[in-house]
Design a protein around this motif. Sequence first.
Motif, PDB file in Angstrom:
ATOM      1  N   MET A   3       0.861  -1.179   0.000  1.00 48.66           N
ATOM      2  CA  MET A   3       0.000   0.000   0.000  1.00 48.66           C
ATOM      3  C   MET A   3       0.895   1.226   0.000  1.00 48.66           C
ATOM      4  O   MET A   3       1.833   1.316   0.798  1.00 48.66           O
ATOM      5  CB  MET A   3      -0.915   0.006   1.228  1.00 48.66           C
ATOM      6  CG  MET A   3      -2.072   1.000   1.144  1.00 48.66           C
ATOM      7  SD  MET A   3      -1.714   2.710   1.539  1.00 48.66           S
ATOM      8  CE  MET A   3      -1.613   2.664   3.291  1.00 48.66           C
ATOM      9  N   ASN A   5       0.891   5.685  -0.414  1.00 47.36           N
ATOM     10  CA  ASN A   5       0.111   6.916  -0.386  1.00 47.36           C
ATOM     11  C   ASN A   5       0.602   7.810  -1.505  1.00 47.36           C
ATOM     12  O   ASN A   5       1.791   8.098  -1.601  1.00 47.36           O
ATOM     13  CB  ASN A   5       0.258   7.629   0.962  1.00 47.36           C
ATOM     14  CG  ASN A   5      -0.449   6.893   2.069  1.00 47.36           C
ATOM     15  OD1 ASN A   5      -1.623   6.608   1.970  1.00 47.36           O
ATOM     16  ND2 ASN A   5       0.275   6.555   3.112  1.00 47.36           N
ATOM     17  N   GLU A  18      -4.850   6.372  -1.685  1.00 48.28           N
ATOM     18  CA  GLU A  18      -4.213   5.145  -1.236  1.00 48.28           C
ATOM     19  C   GLU A  18      -4.235   4.157  -2.399  1.00 48.28           C
ATOM     20  O   GLU A  18      -5.267   3.970  -3.039  1.00 48.28           O
ATOM     21  CB  GLU A  18      -4.942   4.560  -0.039  1.00 48.28           C
ATOM     22  CG  GLU A  18      -4.806   5.423   1.201  1.00 48.28           C
ATOM     23  CD  GLU A  18      -5.547   4.858   2.390  1.00 48.28           C
ATOM     24  OE1 GLU A  18      -5.275   3.700   2.775  1.00 48.28           O
ATOM     25  OE2 GLU A  18      -6.414   5.577   2.918  1.00 48.28           O
TER      26      GLU A  18
END
Length: 89
Positions: A3, A5, A18
Motif C-alpha cells: 500500500m 500513499n 491510497e
Amino acid sequence: MAMTNESFSSGGQPVSLEVFLPASSGKRPAVLILHGSFDLLPQYRADIVSFAETLVEAGIAATMPHYFESTKADPDIGVLKLIPEKRPA
C-alpha cells in the motif's frame, strides 16, 4: 499486499490517494474504491479497506481517493446535500 500513499490535485486542492497493489508485477486491472458519506472515519475504514484487500488477493489493484479533501466537506449524512453544489469539484 503493498500500500502506498499518493496524491493528485482536484480543483486546485491536494487529494490523498491510497494505492493497493498485488505482489505480482506487470499490468493488472484496477478498481477505484469510493467511500460513502461518512468518508473513512475510523469506525468504517476497516470495512472499506477490506474491499481493497479482497481485490488485491485476486490480483487486482485498488485505489481509494480521499475525495472529501478537495471539497473540505465534513463526513456525515449532511454531506449528501452538498452533492449538487460540489459535483464539479
